[in-house]
Design a protein around this motif. Structure first.
Motif, PDB file in Angstrom:
ATOM      1  N   PRO A 111      51.665  46.470   2.385  1.00 43.61           N
ATOM      2  CA  PRO A 111      50.542  47.024   1.628  1.00 43.61           C
ATOM      3  C   PRO A 111      50.317  46.363   0.281  1.00 43.61           C
ATOM      4  CG  PRO A 111      52.438  48.463   1.448  1.00 43.61           C
ATOM      5  CD  PRO A 111      52.821  47.385   2.429  1.00 43.61           C
ATOM      6  N   TRP A 117      45.221  49.383  -4.989  1.00 42.25           N
ATOM      7  CA  TRP A 117      44.391  50.158  -4.078  1.00 42.25           C
ATOM      8  C   TRP A 117      43.680  51.274  -4.843  1.00 42.25           C
ATOM      9  CZ3 TRP A 117      44.392  49.908   1.511  1.00 42.25           C
ATOM     10  CH2 TRP A 117      45.216  48.901   2.047  1.00 42.25           C
ATOM     11  N   PRO A 121      47.734  53.242   0.155  1.00 42.70           N
ATOM     12  CA  PRO A 121      47.494  52.436   1.355  1.00 42.70           C
ATOM     13  C   PRO A 121      47.788  53.151   2.663  1.00 42.70           C
ATOM     14  CG  PRO A 121      49.385  51.608   0.106  1.00 42.70           C
ATOM     15  CD  PRO A 121      48.692  52.599  -0.760  1.00 42.70           C
ATOM     16  N   ARG A 134      45.852  50.880   5.000  1.00 43.23           N
ATOM     17  CA  ARG A 134      46.424  49.706   5.646  1.00 43.23           C
ATOM     18  C   ARG A 134      46.506  49.936   7.152  1.00 43.23           C
ATOM     19  NH1 ARG A 134      45.783  45.814   4.083  1.00 43.23           N
ATOM     20  NH2 ARG A 134      47.344  45.032   2.638  1.00 43.23           N
ATOM     21  N   HIS A 438      44.258  42.609   5.559  1.00 41.39           N
ATOM     22  CA  HIS A 438      45.391  41.982   4.861  1.00 41.39           C
ATOM     23  C   HIS A 438      45.317  42.151   3.345  1.00 41.39           C
ATOM     24  CE1 HIS A 438      46.616  38.972   8.288  1.00 41.39           C
ATOM     25  NE2 HIS A 438      46.196  40.133   8.765  1.00 41.39           N
ATOM     26  N   GLU A 442      41.788  47.666   2.336  1.00 43.66           N
ATOM     27  CA  GLU A 442      41.357  47.444   3.723  1.00 43.66           C
ATOM     28  C   GLU A 442      40.621  48.686   4.212  1.00 43.66           C
ATOM     29  OE1 GLU A 442      43.328  47.073   8.195  1.00 43.66           O
ATOM     30  OE2 GLU A 442      44.560  46.601   6.431  1.00 43.66           O
TER      31      GLU A 442
END
Length: 466
Positions: A111, A117, A121, A134, A438, A442
């Protein structure tokens, strides 16, 4: 009489209702999978990957259509070391119907830092039309697209359909699929199929489906450059003794020309017609900063799909905070090279190794190790399965599919083709240009997820009637 490439309206309508009605459960099941931090890299707890495999196996068992559901592991190469757990579920075809193999992977990338983030994640979070987390897209959404499509098929035609099914959910794709070849040999009979659907790619945009027909291969390795037997004072010896960082920087610069195009002799490109894709779109989708120019030559998509690319993805060196006035004796970097479809990865690796050794400055010592590589692939678009898939996409999305290449690599597809040369390969996906697979943040576009499930449900229903 109905055209062979037209889905019966009543079947399509029933599938639409089944997929739409099942979407809340599909999103809830996907969210449960995202909460499992199934990072397959060796530095992470393998118990989480096992937990993820158990959860996927339970979903497959719950469909009630498979003759057998198992969690299996294969050895890596010639060693006795086992790879990560994969889920394999099978159902035999009846009455001469084809068998379709559905592939996805349940492991995820690391992550990174939580602070990068906008939400944690492994805590799935919906913001607007997107589910963040993730693996929310890459590739647990691929897993759930398979599960949800089979659910819709069962709801529409019943559980006693004739289509053969094999569900293969890998557990180490993000760590190089190191046991993949042995897994194929170990389960060759169960995995044999007429059509293979790999749900691990992307779409043209959130409103337009894509069928991936070309994939670059990859070569990744660690490069270590050494110039000194030990560290020395930069003030005392700097300017005469070449330190490893200087040698490394000069060596890395030889990998590209002034346009940023790869300048390694022996790395191939292939001619390919590409759709219109302006540089402004690249600026937006790749998040180029103001004033930053794209690199390479040719059309933008040819640079992404059919030409080599080299990226330095990591470096082992003192951090800025810990830097001292020292000449470094050795420095290592991780290099990721993407190679044009059609070129053998071993050939590309040899070209890279030769280039690095021939261009090492100041007589620096060069070492290359920890190699991973995989071949690219070009899909044969003349088979009936491609026509069936593109019809299913048009039915589900209301738009014709775009045939695309992909800049990333899915090297195990070449392994599938080698073991099952008669099978037709369909590379589909649930991602879009804003997915950021990735990367931090995400996400999965829920409209794309909906249409991807419907696409596969229509494809399964059509193959069941074929």
């Amino acid at each position: 009489m109905t055209s062979p490439l037209t889905t019966r309206p009543e079947l399509l309508s029933a599938l639409r209702e089944a997929v739409h009605g099942g979407l809340p459960v599909s999103i809830a099941d996907l969210s449960a999978l995202v909460r499992i931090p199934s990072v397959s890299w060796s530095a992470f707890d393998p118990a989480h990957v096992q937990q993820s495999a158990d959860a996927v196996a339970a979903l497959a068992t719950g469909l009630g259509v498979f003759d057998d559901v198992q969690i299996s592991r294969a050895t890596i190469g010639d060693s006795e070391v086992l790879g990560q757990p994969a889920v394999l579920a099978t159902r035999a075809a009846k009455n001469g119907k084809p068998t379709i193999l559905l592939y996805a992977h349940h492991d995820v990338q690391p992550p990174g830092k939580d602070e990068d983030w906008d939400s944690l994640p492994f805590e799935p979070t919906v913001r607007g039309e997107r589910l963040y987390g993730r693996g929310a897209a890459d590739d647990k959404a691929g897993v759930m697209a398979h599960i949800a499509a089979i659910r819709a098929l069962v709801e529409t035609v019943g559980p006693d359909f004739d289509l053969g099914l094999a569900l293969f959910i890998e557990g180490e794709e993000e760590f190089g699929s190191r046991s993949f070849g042995n897994f194929l040999q170990q389960h060759r009979e169960q995995l044999a199929a007429d059509v293979i659907v790999v749900a691990d790619s992307d779409n043209w945009d959130t409103e337009t489906p894509a069928l991936t027909v070309g994939l670059r291969g990859n070569v990744t390795f660690r490069l270590t450059v050494s110039t000194l037997a030990h560290a020395s004072h930069s003030g005392m010896f700097g300017g005469a003794a070449p330190d490893a960082m200087l040698a490394l920087v000069k060596l890395l610069a030889t990998l590209w020309d002034d346009d940023g195009a790869v300048a390694v002799e022996g790395l191939a490109s292939i001619p390919q017609e590409t759709p219109e894709y302006p540089e402004s779109q690249l600026h937006e989708e790749a998040a180029l900063l103001d004033g930053v120019r794209p690199i390479g030559t040719g059309t933008v998509l040819s640079r992404l799909w059919s030409k080599p690319a080299i990226t330095v993805t990591g470096i082992d060196a003192p951090s800025v905070a810990n830097a001292s006035n020292t000449l470094l004796p050795s420095v290592s970097v991780r290099i990721s090279a993407r190679i044009a479809p059609g070129q053998q990865a071993t050939e590309a690796a040899a070209a890279l190794d030769k280039h690095l050794r021939e261009h090492a400055p100041f007589g620096a010592h060069v070492a290359v190790d920890d190699l991973d590589y995989g071949n690219g692939f070009l899909v044969d678009t003349t088979g009936w399965a491609v026509a069936e898939a593109e019809t299913a996409m048009a039915d589900a999305w209301g738009r014709e599919a775009v045939e695309t290449g992909i800049g990333g690599s899915i090297p195990f597809i070449a392994d599938l083709v080698e073991v099952f040369p008669e099978a037709q390969i369909l590379v589909t996906g649930v991602e879009d240009p804003d997915t950021r697979a990735h990367s931090p943040n995400e996400s999965l576009h829920l409209g794309v997820f909906h249409r991807a499930i419907l696409t596969e449900a229509v494809l399964l229903a059509r193959l069941n009637e074929r």
